[in-house]
Design an enzyme around this catalytic site. Structure first.
Site, PDB file in Angstrom:
ATOM      1  N   TYR A  28       0.706  -1.089   0.116  1.00 14.52           N
ATOM      2  CA  TYR A  28      -0.026   0.160   0.148  1.00 14.52           C
ATOM      3  C   TYR A  28       0.891   1.135  -0.083  1.00 14.52           C
ATOM      4  O   TYR A  28       0.991   1.921   1.113  1.00 14.52           O
ATOM      5  CB  TYR A  28      -0.811   0.056   1.081  1.00 14.52           C
ATOM      6  N   TRP A  32      -3.868   6.284   2.642  1.00 17.21           N
ATOM      7  CA  TRP A  32      -4.981   5.729   2.704  1.00 17.21           C
ATOM      8  C   TRP A  32      -5.741   6.716   3.886  1.00 17.21           C
ATOM      9  O   TRP A  32      -5.370   6.988   4.759  1.00 17.21           O
ATOM     10  CB  TRP A  32      -5.194   4.356   3.156  1.00 17.21           C
ATOM     11  N   TRP A  34      -8.946   6.199   5.918  1.00 20.84           N
ATOM     12  CA  TRP A  34      -9.157   5.860   7.529  1.00 20.84           C
ATOM     13  C   TRP A  34      -7.976   5.322   8.147  1.00 20.84           C
ATOM     14  O   TRP A  34      -7.647   5.495   9.244  1.00 20.84           O
ATOM     15  CB  TRP A  34     -10.392   4.959   7.455  1.00 20.84           C
ATOM     16  N   ASP A  35      -6.900   4.813   7.393  1.00 22.06           N
ATOM     17  CA  ASP A  35      -5.569   4.365   8.132  1.00 22.06           C
ATOM     18  C   ASP A  35      -5.041   5.483   8.650  1.00 22.06           C
ATOM     19  O   ASP A  35      -4.390   5.412   9.617  1.00 22.06           O
ATOM     20  CB  ASP A  35      -4.632   3.887   7.016  1.00 22.06           C
ATOM     21  N   TYR A  80       1.271  -0.890  -6.681  1.00 20.77           N
ATOM     22  CA  TYR A  80      -0.235  -1.074  -6.389  1.00 20.77           C
ATOM     23  C   TYR A  80      -1.139  -1.153  -7.558  1.00 20.77           C
ATOM     24  O   TYR A  80      -0.967  -0.189  -8.462  1.00 20.77           O
ATOM     25  CB  TYR A  80      -0.579  -0.062  -5.374  1.00 20.77           C
ATOM     26  N   GLN A 100     -14.075   6.573   2.249  1.00 19.11           N
ATOM     27  CA  GLN A 100     -13.675   5.502   3.322  1.00 19.11           C
ATOM     28  C   GLN A 100     -14.410   5.985   4.534  1.00 19.11           C
ATOM     29  O   GLN A 100     -14.642   7.166   4.613  1.00 19.11           O
ATOM     30  CB  GLN A 100     -12.135   5.269   3.279  1.00 19.11           C
ATOM     31  N   ASP A 163     -13.577  -4.804   2.673  1.00 24.14           N
ATOM     32  CA  ASP A 163     -13.636  -4.899   1.234  1.00 24.14           C
ATOM     33  C   ASP A 163     -14.413  -6.273   0.927  1.00 24.14           C
ATOM     34  O   ASP A 163     -15.503  -6.148   0.074  1.00 24.14           O
ATOM     35  CB  ASP A 163     -12.223  -4.784   0.506  1.00 24.14           C
ATOM     36  N   ARG A 196      -6.084 -13.013   0.584  1.00 21.67           N
ATOM     37  CA  ARG A 196      -6.552 -11.798  -0.146  1.00 21.67           C
ATOM     38  C   ARG A 196      -8.001 -12.151  -0.928  1.00 21.67           C
ATOM     39  O   ARG A 196      -8.278 -13.138  -0.670  1.00 21.67           O
ATOM     40  CB  ARG A 196      -5.664 -11.453  -1.320  1.00 21.67           C
ATOM     41  N   TRP A 350     -11.077  -9.995   4.793  1.00 28.49           N
ATOM     42  CA  TRP A 350     -12.231  -9.490   6.015  1.00 28.49           C
ATOM     43  C   TRP A 350     -13.229 -10.372   6.182  1.00 28.49           C
ATOM     44  O   TRP A 350     -14.418 -10.380   6.576  1.00 28.49           O
ATOM     45  CB  TRP A 350     -12.915  -8.141   5.424  1.00 28.49           C
ATOM     46  N   GLU A 393      -0.901  -7.051   9.459  1.00 30.33           N
ATOM     47  CA  GLU A 393      -2.025  -6.217   8.994  1.00 30.33           C
ATOM     48  C   GLU A 393      -3.092  -6.834   9.972  1.00 30.33           C
ATOM     49  O   GLU A 393      -3.996  -5.851  10.280  1.00 30.33           O
ATOM     50  CB  GLU A 393      -2.121  -6.741   7.676  1.00 30.33           C
TER      51      GLU A 393
HETATM   52  C1  9WN Z   1      -8.449  -0.945  -1.088  1.00 30.08           C
HETATM   53  C2  9WN Z   1      -4.849   0.021   3.202  1.00 30.08           C
HETATM   54  C3  9WN Z   1      -6.529  -0.449   2.988  1.00 30.08           C
HETATM   55  C4  9WN Z   1      -7.266  -0.552   3.962  1.00 30.08           C
HETATM   56  C5  9WN Z   1      -8.734  -1.073   3.797  1.00 30.08           C
HETATM   57  C6  9WN Z   1      -8.262  -2.629   3.468  1.00 30.08           C
HETATM   58  C7  9WN Z   1      -7.547  -2.639   2.169  1.00 30.08           C
HETATM   59  C8  9WN Z   1      -7.329  -1.609  -0.050  1.00 30.08           C
HETATM   60  C9  9WN Z   1      -6.976  -3.146  -0.723  1.00 30.08           C
HETATM   61  O1  9WN Z   1      -6.096  -1.900   2.637  1.00 30.08           O
HETATM   62  O2  9WN Z   1      -7.912  -2.223   0.952  1.00 30.08           O
HETATM   63  O3  9WN Z   1      -8.733   0.209  -0.274  1.00 30.08           O
HETATM   64  O4  9WN Z   1      -6.375  -2.787  -2.059  1.00 30.08           O
HETATM   65  O5  9WN Z   1      -7.070  -4.127  -0.514  1.00 30.08           O
HETATM   66  O6  9WN Z   1      -9.179  -3.431   3.188  1.00 30.08           O
HETATM   67  O7  9WN Z   1      -9.389  -1.253   4.785  1.00 30.08           O
HETATM   68  O8  9WN Z   1      -7.672   0.941   4.232  1.00 30.08           O
HETATM   69  O9  9WN Z   1      -4.628  -0.633   4.755  1.00 30.08           O
END
Ligand code: 9WN
Length: 420
Positions: A28, A32, A34-35, A80, A100, A163, A196, A350, A393
């Site tokens: 990632y 992001w 909410w992160d 990504y 988000q 997700d 995933r 999730w 994570e």
């Molecule tokens: C898509 C970054 C994010 C979190 C989400 C989590 C995951 C992304 C992905 O990673 O989502 O937004 O590509 O899988 O589900 O909650 O914010 O950590």
């Protein structure tokens, strides 16, 4: 008790890309939404300036209509998918086109209160961020609850932050897996594909993205074209808790008129959320707006409203008892899917695993609703999982194994915040 605080801080430092924090390296590589809000609450415990900065960098991505997007692409990266070329949002700073969970105002209040207590409050920064949050809350209500029901709707599973939750299975089954954009997954090159979402999930995620890009990302057009429209209790509960915090900030900042406006919005959401309680399930349920049906899949979202509601004792006890039932036999709690249900998968993102940030929200919700003992157990389970397996994570609730990306920012932030 919390012996790895320095390690947690080192993770946040390592994931710093210049005033904002990536969730983890490579998997990632952007900011992001909410992160970053959770990370800002972690920073608030020891670095107020950096906490403000995290939110400020996120707010750089805010759209003129008020939406704060789920990803801000401050710098390019090819590790990504989907990147800015797929989103096609044409925002000055490249961003995704969806949002988000609105944890932002919760973080801002935390920063503000901590800053006041330590004599380091910065009024101008607080006010600017408050205004960004208010604009975003107004966007939620106008764009995602145009009929004024009090519950806000998600148009894409990525907006939930959860997700591939079983909560979306029924609604997503109606969405085609075909895409205009070729799906070139990068995630499964970084972590085990079995941890995933599946390929058919990605097909649907990108199908929806293509649909909304074709709407030119116009909220009204998207609302009409949406093939996925869920009035979500997890997001609405976070919006209400954040709305309470926004109301507090409006009051302390002398914005009486805005405080009144926020109070009205909050009250409507409060009543709407309460109405989503289902006593035969002992939890709250979301609503599939296209099917006109409850979302009955048993996921953590069913208990997130405790964060924002003051339930009567019988309801709070019933929710806590149901939560305890899910915890039976688990090495690490809280499972994001009911472990006895057919959709439970202990390692698949999730669909079962325990997440430190979800626990953080549940811990606050249990505290608020008279279950401090259970909250303490959940806190201990979270801290022990991290101390045993590291800042993963998320965690397999059956074995405790740390899964997904490692050196994860929000897990580090939760560890720091839960120390308090
Ligand atoms: C898509 C970054 C994010 C979190 C989400 C989590 C995951 C992304 C992905 O990673 O989502 O937004 O590509 O899988 O589900 O909650 O914010 O950590």
């Amino acid at each position: 008790m919390t012996k790895y605080i320095d390690e947690a801080k080192a993770i946040l430092a390592a994931n710093d890309r210049g005033g904002y924090t990536v969730p983890t390296d490579r998997l990632y590589p952007f900011q992001w939404n909410w992160d970053s809000a959770f990370v800002a609450m972690g920073f608030a415990a020891y670095d107020i300036d950096r906490a403000y900065r995290e939110l400020e960098r996120l707010a750089e991505g805010q759209w003129t209509d008020g939406m704060i997007p789920h990803i801000v692409f401050h710098q390019p990266s090819d590790s990504y998918f989907p990147g800015p070329d797929v989103w096609r949002t044409n925002h000055v700073i490249p961003t995704s086109g969806i949002t988000q969970p609105p944890v932002f105002a919760m973080a801002l209040r935390k920063i503000y209160e901590t800053a006041v207590a330590t004599g380091s409050v910065e009024n101008k920064r607080t006010l600017t961020l408050y205004e960004a949050a208010l604009k975003w809350h107004r966007w939620w209500y106008s764009a995602r609850d145009p009929e004024g029901t009090g519950l806000v709707a998600l148009l894409h599973p990525w907006e939930s932050g959860s997700d591939n939750s079983p909560a979306w299975d029924v609604a997503l089954a109606r969405v085609a897996t075909t895409t205009e954009t070729p799906v070139v997954r990068k995630d499964i090159g970084h972590v085990n594909p079995q941890m995933r979402p599946r390929d058919e999930d990605y097909g649907r995620f990108i199908h929806l993205l293509d649909t909304y890009a074709a709407c030119g990302w116009d909220p009204v057009e998207q609302w009409q074209q949406a093939e996925f429209k869920i009035a979500d209790i997890q997001t609405s509960a976070i919006l209400l808790k954040a709305g309470e915090d926004l109301h507090y900030l409006a009051a302390v900042l002398g914005r009486a008129g805005e405080a009144d406006e926020i109070a009205v919005l909050n009250e409507r959401t409060r009543q709407a959320l309460k109405a989503q309680w289902r006593s035969h399930l002992s939890r709250f349920v979301s609503r599939d707006l296209l099917a006109g049906e409850d979302v009955v899949a048993a996921t953590q979202a069913g208990f997130i409203p405790l964060l924002a509601l003051d339930l009567d004792e019988a309801t709070a006890d019933a929710a806590a008892a149901e939560m305890r039932r899910w915890c039976k036999g688990m090495k690490v709690v809280f499972p994001t899917t009911e472990p006895l249900s057919a959709s439970f998968e202990a390692k698949r993102y999730w669909r079962g695993p325990a997440w430190a940030i979800i626990n953080w929200l549940l811990i606050e919700g249990l505290h608020r609703n008279g279950h401090a003992g259970f909250a303490a157990e959940l806190r201990q389970s979270t801290i022990s999982a991290i101390e045993t397996e590291g800042f993963a994570e998320y965690f397999d609730p059956k074995t405790g194994e740390g899964c997904g990306g490692l050196g994860f920012s929000w897990t580090a932030a939760a560890y720091i915040a839960l120390e308090k």
